[in-house]
Each structure stands twice: as C-alpha cells, then as structure tokens.
Design an enzyme around this catalytic site. Structure first.
Site, short mmCIF file in Angstrom:
data_model
loop_
_atom_site.label_atom_id
_atom_site.label_comp_id
_atom_site.label_asym_id
_atom_site.label_seq_id
_atom_site.Cartn_x
_atom_site.Cartn_y
_atom_site.Cartn_z
N ASN A 189 16.76 32.80 54.74
CA ASN A 189 18.22 33.44 55.12
C ASN A 189 19.17 32.96 54.35
OD1 ASN A 189 18.62 29.99 55.27
ND2 ASN A 189 18.64 29.62 57.21
N HIS A 242 23.13 28.34 53.15
CA HIS A 242 22.73 27.48 54.21
C HIS A 242 24.00 26.72 54.49
CE1 HIS A 242 22.22 22.78 54.90
NE2 HIS A 242 23.79 22.83 54.05
N LYS A 251 21.22 31.67 48.89
CA LYS A 251 20.10 30.86 48.32
C LYS A 251 18.72 31.70 47.49
CE LYS A 251 19.46 28.39 53.03
NZ LYS A 251 18.24 28.13 53.66
N TYR A 311 16.91 18.11 51.68
CA TYR A 311 16.30 18.59 53.01
C TYR A 311 15.75 17.41 53.72
CZ TYR A 311 17.39 23.34 52.93
OH TYR A 311 18.36 24.48 53.16
N GLU A 316 26.55 16.37 51.51
CA GLU A 316 26.09 17.44 50.64
C GLU A 316 26.76 17.97 49.78
OE1 GLU A 316 23.78 19.05 54.70
OE2 GLU A 316 25.06 20.16 53.38
P1 CMP Z 1 18.99 26.16 56.40
O1 CMP Z 1 20.16 25.78 57.02
O2 CMP Z 1 18.86 25.92 54.95
O3 CMP Z 1 18.19 24.39 57.09
C1 CMP Z 1 16.87 24.38 57.24
C2 CMP Z 1 16.51 25.89 56.30
O4 CMP Z 1 14.89 26.12 56.92
C3 CMP Z 1 16.84 26.37 56.71
O5 CMP Z 1 18.13 27.14 56.94
C4 CMP Z 1 15.66 27.98 57.12
O6 CMP Z 1 15.95 28.04 55.80
C5 CMP Z 1 14.07 26.92 57.07
N1 CMP Z 1 12.70 26.86 57.94
C6 CMP Z 1 12.12 27.55 58.00
N2 CMP Z 1 11.81 27.16 58.70
C7 CMP Z 1 12.92 27.09 59.99
C8 CMP Z 1 12.82 26.50 61.92
N3 CMP Z 1 11.38 27.47 62.23
N4 CMP Z 1 13.95 26.12 61.91
C9 CMP Z 1 15.04 26.08 60.93
N5 CMP Z 1 14.92 26.26 59.83
C10 CMP Z 1 13.82 25.90 59.49
#
Ligand code: CMP
Length: 141
Positions: free
Chosen positions: A113, A116, A10, A50, A127
């Site tokens: 974070n 993904h 990311k 998403y 995906e």
């Molecule tokens: P990812 O695994 O890419 O899938 C959805 C993304 O939404 C997650 O990682 C985070 O980057 C983001 N995100 C932000 N807030 C939340 C939340 N409360 N729960 C889950 N994903 C979140």
C-alpha cells in the site's frame, strides 16, 4: 500544535521510482522533511517495527513485502503532522482510499500500500526512535 511523524515509502513505491513524487505530496500538504534515510530492512528489523501486528494473519506477508527491497524512511514535521500525513496517505486499503491520495495513486494492494505513517503522536515518537536512534535535528529552519 507542530508535531513530527514517521513515514515509510514502501518497497513497491521505491521500485516504481515514485520516491520523489511521494515526497512532493508531503511537501504540498505542508509537511516538511526533517530527516530521511534509505535502507533495506532485515527480517529482524521489519518484524520488530511491526511487532504490534505479529499475531495478525497478514504478518508473514507483511514482513516478506517490507524486506523485498529498499524503503525510504522520513520524519515529517508540521501542524498536526500525524493526522495530516494520514490524510495525504489515504485509507490503509487502497480500494477505500480517496481519489488523489498517495495510496489511491501508488498502492498495488492492501499489503503493498505504498506508504506507512504513524497512527498517533505516542507511536510516532517510538517509530522515529526506531529509525533515527541518533536523534533528529531539533530545529530545521
Ligand atoms: P501499515 O500502515 O504500514 O500498517 C500495517 C500494514 O500491514 C499495513 O499498512 C498494510 O501494508 C499491511 N496489511 C496487510 N493486510 C492488512 C489488513 N488486513 N489490515 C491492515 N493492514 C494490513
């Protein structure tokens, strides 16, 4: 069984120059990089990728973040690749990610974070098709 999964490094991890370090984590875990591309997502692309989260309260922030800079997208291959990748990534919330995982070491927040990874083989196929519509090498060694 040998599987493939989709991985995204990311914008926050790209910005901190951690692409190589994160790719090395995948290789050290026995995952092979069988396709890769760097791109800066449009809002349309991030929203479509998403789409499953579009009713969630964090959706707008997620799209803002995912379009804030380039991402590195790769297809990882290996034994149980979906689960193996989730293991090296660590928990979605970096505060809950095990020590030594990618998110423990490179995430900045729940939204930022670092990586993904597909959550199941069926979503991995969708995906992978999203980012590599032209297809991916069938055989890489
Ligand atoms: P990812 O695994 O890419 O899938 C959805 C993304 O939404 C997650 O990682 C985070 O980057 C983001 N995100 C932000 N807030 C939340 C939340 N409360 N729960 C889950 N994903 C979140």
């Amino acid at each position: 069984a040998v599987e493939r999964t989709l991985s995204i490094i990311k914008p926050n991890a790209v910005a901190k120059n951690a692409v190589g370090a994160i790719l090395a984590r995948f290789e050290e875990a026995g995952l092979r990089i069988v396709a890769a591309r760097m791109l800066h997502l449009t809002r349309e692309q991030a929203s479509a990728f998403y789409a499953v989260h579009q009713e969630r309260p964090f959706f707008g922030e997620l799209v803002d973040f995912m379009t804030s800079g380039p991402v590195m997208v790769q297809v990882l291959e290996g034994e149980n690749a979906v689960a193996a990748n989730r293991e090296v990534m660590g928990a979605t919330d970096p505060a809950k990610a095990a020590p030594g995982t990618i998110r423990a070491d490179f995430a900045d927040s729940l939204t930022e974070n670092a990586v993904h990874g597909s959550d199941a083989p069926e979503t991995a196929a969708v995906e992978i098709g999203f980012f590599f519509p032209e297809g991916v090498c069938e055989r890489t060694r």
